[in-house]
Design a protein around this motif. Sequence first.
Motif, PDB file in Angstrom:
ATOM      1  N   UNK A  29      35.886  43.976  40.167  1.00  0.00           N
ATOM      2  CA  UNK A  29      35.083  42.777  40.404  1.00  0.00           C
ATOM      3  C   UNK A  29      33.587  43.051  40.228  1.00  0.00           C
ATOM      4  N   UNK A  30      33.123  44.217  40.665  1.00  0.00           N
ATOM      5  CA  UNK A  30      31.700  44.537  40.564  1.00  0.00           C
ATOM      6  C   UNK A  30      31.268  44.634  39.102  1.00  0.00           C
ATOM      7  N   UNK A  31      32.072  45.290  38.288  1.00  0.00           N
ATOM      8  CA  UNK A  31      31.743  45.410  36.865  1.00  0.00           C
ATOM      9  C   UNK A  31      31.631  44.031  36.233  1.00  0.00           C
ATOM     10  N   UNK A  32      32.533  43.148  36.583  1.00  0.00           N
ATOM     11  CA  UNK A  32      32.499  41.788  36.057  1.00  0.00           C
ATOM     12  C   UNK A  32      31.233  41.054  36.527  1.00  0.00           C
ATOM     13  N   UNK A  61      26.315  52.143  42.268  1.00  0.00           N
ATOM     14  CA  UNK A  61      25.400  51.557  41.279  1.00  0.00           C
ATOM     15  C   UNK A  61      24.820  52.600  40.343  1.00  0.00           C
ATOM     16  N   UNK A  62      24.639  53.836  40.807  1.00  0.00           N
ATOM     17  CA  UNK A  62      24.162  54.893  39.912  1.00  0.00           C
ATOM     18  C   UNK A  62      25.140  55.111  38.765  1.00  0.00           C
ATOM     19  N   UNK A  63      26.419  54.955  39.042  1.00  0.00           N
ATOM     20  CA  UNK A  63      27.445  55.084  38.004  1.00  0.00           C
ATOM     21  C   UNK A  63      27.237  54.024  36.911  1.00  0.00           C
ATOM     22  N   UNK A  64      26.913  52.803  37.321  1.00  0.00           N
ATOM     23  CA  UNK A  64      26.698  51.724  36.352  1.00  0.00           C
ATOM     24  C   UNK A  64      25.407  51.922  35.567  1.00  0.00           C
ATOM     25  N   UNK A  65      24.404  52.537  36.194  1.00  0.00           N
ATOM     26  CA  UNK A  65      23.170  52.850  35.474  1.00  0.00           C
ATOM     27  C   UNK A  65      23.456  53.913  34.416  1.00  0.00           C
ATOM     28  N   UNK A  66      24.203  54.956  34.791  1.00  0.00           N
ATOM     29  CA  UNK A  66      24.534  56.022  33.845  1.00  0.00           C
ATOM     30  C   UNK A  66      25.344  55.498  32.670  1.00  0.00           C
ATOM     31  N   UNK A  81      22.908  36.905  45.043  1.00  0.00           N
ATOM     32  CA  UNK A  81      23.970  36.587  46.011  1.00  0.00           C
ATOM     33  C   UNK A  81      24.360  37.832  46.788  1.00  0.00           C
ATOM     34  N   UNK A  82      24.562  37.648  48.083  1.00  0.00           N
ATOM     35  CA  UNK A  82      25.002  38.740  48.936  1.00  0.00           C
ATOM     36  C   UNK A  82      26.454  39.065  48.624  1.00  0.00           C
ATOM     37  N   UNK A  83      26.736  40.359  48.351  1.00  0.00           N
ATOM     38  CA  UNK A  83      28.123  40.736  48.036  1.00  0.00           C
ATOM     39  C   UNK A  83      28.742  41.642  49.092  1.00  0.00           C
ATOM     40  N   UNK A  84      27.966  42.060  50.107  1.00  0.00           N
ATOM     41  CA  UNK A  84      28.537  42.863  51.176  1.00  0.00           C
ATOM     42  C   UNK A  84      27.748  44.112  51.464  1.00  0.00           C
ATOM     43  N   UNK A  85      28.416  45.015  52.180  1.00  0.00           N
ATOM     44  CA  UNK A  85      27.843  46.304  52.545  1.00  0.00           C
ATOM     45  C   UNK A  85      28.503  47.412  51.741  1.00  0.00           C
ATOM     46  N   UNK A  86      28.421  48.628  52.252  1.00  0.00           N
ATOM     47  CA  UNK A  86      28.928  49.785  51.520  1.00  0.00           C
ATOM     48  C   UNK A  86      30.403  49.722  51.182  1.00  0.00           C
ATOM     49  N   UNK A  87      31.238  49.436  52.173  1.00  0.00           N
ATOM     50  CA  UNK A  87      32.682  49.387  51.915  1.00  0.00           C
ATOM     51  C   UNK A  87      33.046  48.249  50.960  1.00  0.00           C
ATOM     52  N   UNK A  88      32.370  47.126  51.069  1.00  0.00           N
ATOM     53  CA  UNK A  88      32.654  45.991  50.178  1.00  0.00           C
ATOM     54  C   UNK A  88      32.260  46.324  48.739  1.00  0.00           C
ATOM     55  N   UNK A  89      31.145  47.027  48.562  1.00  0.00           N
ATOM     56  CA  UNK A  89      30.717  47.428  47.217  1.00  0.00           C
ATOM     57  C   UNK A  89      31.744  48.376  46.610  1.00  0.00           C
ATOM     58  N   UNK A  90      32.193  49.348  47.384  1.00  0.00           N
ATOM     59  CA  UNK A  90      33.208  50.296  46.895  1.00  0.00           C
ATOM     60  C   UNK A  90      34.489  49.535  46.534  1.00  0.00           C
ATOM     61  N   UNK A  91      34.906  48.607  47.377  1.00  0.00           N
ATOM     62  CA  UNK A  91      36.107  47.813  47.104  1.00  0.00           C
ATOM     63  C   UNK A  91      35.978  46.968  45.852  1.00  0.00           C
ATOM     64  N   UNK A  92      34.821  46.333  45.692  1.00  0.00           N
ATOM     65  CA  UNK A  92      34.591  45.511  44.494  1.00  0.00           C
ATOM     66  C   UNK A  92      34.549  46.379  43.238  1.00  0.00           C
ATOM     67  N   UNK A  93      34.026  47.597  43.376  1.00  0.00           N
ATOM     68  CA  UNK A  93      34.011  48.524  42.254  1.00  0.00           C
ATOM     69  C   UNK A  93      35.437  48.924  41.893  1.00  0.00           C
ATOM     70  N   UNK A  94      36.239  49.273  42.886  1.00  0.00           N
ATOM     71  CA  UNK A  94      37.621  49.703  42.646  1.00  0.00           C
ATOM     72  C   UNK A  94      38.466  48.608  42.012  1.00  0.00           C
ATOM     73  N   UNK A  95      38.220  47.359  42.403  1.00  0.00           N
ATOM     74  CA  UNK A  95      39.014  46.247  41.881  1.00  0.00           C
ATOM     75  C   UNK A  95      38.544  45.758  40.512  1.00  0.00           C
TER      76      UNK A  95
END
Length: 107
Positions: free
Chosen positions: A99-102, A34-39, A83-97
């Motif tokens: 999905x998180x940016x969207x 998330x710090x990456x998205x803030x930057x 909405x709950x989107x997961x824990x650490x690994x799920x956030x990293x996965x959503x970022x890589x795919x």
Amino acid sequence: MSVEAAIKEKISSKKVVIYSKSSCPFCKKAKQVFQKYIKKGTLKREDYEVIEIENDPNCVAIQTYMMKKTGARTVPRVFVKGKFIGGGDQVVGKDSSGELKKLLEDQ
């Protein structure tokens, strides 16, 4: 205010809320994403909050409610737009795919 009511109010008041413990490596991973998205300006600081629970007198109650709400009591518990989107690994996965940016960009 009950723990449940406080959590519901908090996750509805911010775009991103992370329930975390400062020493947790999975929490650190999620916060780094998330710090990456803030930057980049995709996420405003005022729309993002991390709640470190390890010293909160309600820590056990918070984790018990997270079990009821999300199916696990572990941290991090990450919420985007309420909405709950997961824990650490799920956030990293959503970022890589992408999905998180969207999720962060969608209104």
